[in-house]
Design an enzyme around this catalytic site. Sequence first.
Site, PDB file in Angstrom:
ATOM      1  N   ARG A 205      -4.127  10.816   4.300  1.00 45.15           N
ATOM      2  CA  ARG A 205      -2.849  10.818   3.595  1.00 45.15           C
ATOM      3  C   ARG A 205      -1.879  11.745   4.327  1.00 45.15           C
ATOM      4  NH1 ARG A 205      -6.955  11.376  -0.319  1.00 45.15           N
ATOM      5  NH2 ARG A 205      -6.982   9.743  -1.923  1.00 45.15           N
ATOM      6  N   HIS A 308       2.259   5.655   4.204  1.00 46.90           N
ATOM      7  CA  HIS A 308       1.186   5.197   3.321  1.00 46.90           C
ATOM      8  C   HIS A 308       0.717   3.801   3.708  1.00 46.90           C
ATOM      9  CE1 HIS A 308      -1.265   6.154  -0.091  1.00 46.90           C
ATOM     10  NE2 HIS A 308      -1.048   4.985  -0.636  1.00 46.90           N
ATOM     11  N   ARG A 311      -1.848   4.062   6.312  1.00 49.02           N
ATOM     12  CA  ARG A 311      -3.155   4.333   5.688  1.00 49.02           C
ATOM     13  C   ARG A 311      -3.765   3.035   5.175  1.00 49.02           C
ATOM     14  NH1 ARG A 311      -6.426   7.937   2.428  1.00 49.02           N
ATOM     15  NH2 ARG A 311      -6.495   7.297   0.242  1.00 49.02           N
TER      16      ARG A 311
END
Length: 366
Positions: A205, A308, A311
């Site tokens: 993160r 994000h 990710r």
Amino acid sequence: MNIQKIIDRRKLDEKMPDLPWYVQQFMDYKLPDLSPSTLLEYVRDYEAFFSWLRSEGLSAGDTNAQVTLEELETLHMDSITGFRLFLSTKSEGSNSRITISRKLSSLRSLFHYLSQIAEDENFYPLLKRNIMAKVEIKRVHKPKDTAAKLKGKILEEDELLEFIGYIYEGYGQDLANNKQALYSYELNKERDACIASLILNSGLRVSEIVNLNIDDLDINNKLLYVYRKGNNDETFKTPVYFREQSKDDLTLYLSLRHTRYRAPKKEKALFVARPNGSTEGKRMTKRAIQAMIIKYAKRFGKPYLTVHKLRHSFATDYYLQNDIYKTKEQLGHASTETTEVYAHLTDKTMSQAIERRIETRTDSAD
């Protein structure tokens, strides 16, 4: 020391004087169990709600801090319906169903605390009537729905390497006629590519990236030690593996870190920046990393790409080679329900089931 948590805690403390005393009491109650980042989201939701109450004449307070418990007690269901409608249609941008559900959940948590847990000096509940107990909040954040929204908005297969390569070279070619932007790019491209590579090869993160110190890196064993989200134990860091490619990118960045950014010995941050006019490098912020990825993503032709979603890109790719439990551990999810998003994104579960069905039929025929 979790740097991002310290920053969020400072922001939380700054906002407290602008909220009613009972919200401050609720924050103190929740602080041992929830991260400052989560509580900041709560606070933003309460700010919006109290501002709306005042604008609608449902509170006589001149400021949010002056909204009283008595005013909360006398709210009708029509008021909550009106607030929900406001969230879905407000002019500066309506909220998604998931966001509205989260904001209402934040309110329900506060009202539950005030009516069921907090007490006055006579041991009576602070809130005598809880209107939010009547509000049904449907679960809308389903893995399948999340996966559908991510389809086509993450990097897949060769794009993971192409994006990192673009940061190393392609972006500079696109900036050939912009000398000022080109100077900043040449200064930071190895660092920026390293950050993108680390997310795309480990699934960290952005807050975990920000908190990384040089001492957290075991480059030979391809390991990082990170403060995981939801873990309030400040003495424990979770070991997280990264892929071979990031080892090369980290090695290159580390060879330049001191000379490029002039970080003093006391600066332990792995990723540093040297602001204009500053003689020393300091830890990068979460906002700087988020803006940096968006900058490259737009030029790369993926304007919807964010930190994000990098990710998510790693997680989808990782899940193709591993089961849901390994993926859960690698990403630091609290439950496999969150990780199910990647099963829907890859359709791996369904394809495997079909293959097993075909194999079974073949074996039976033999």
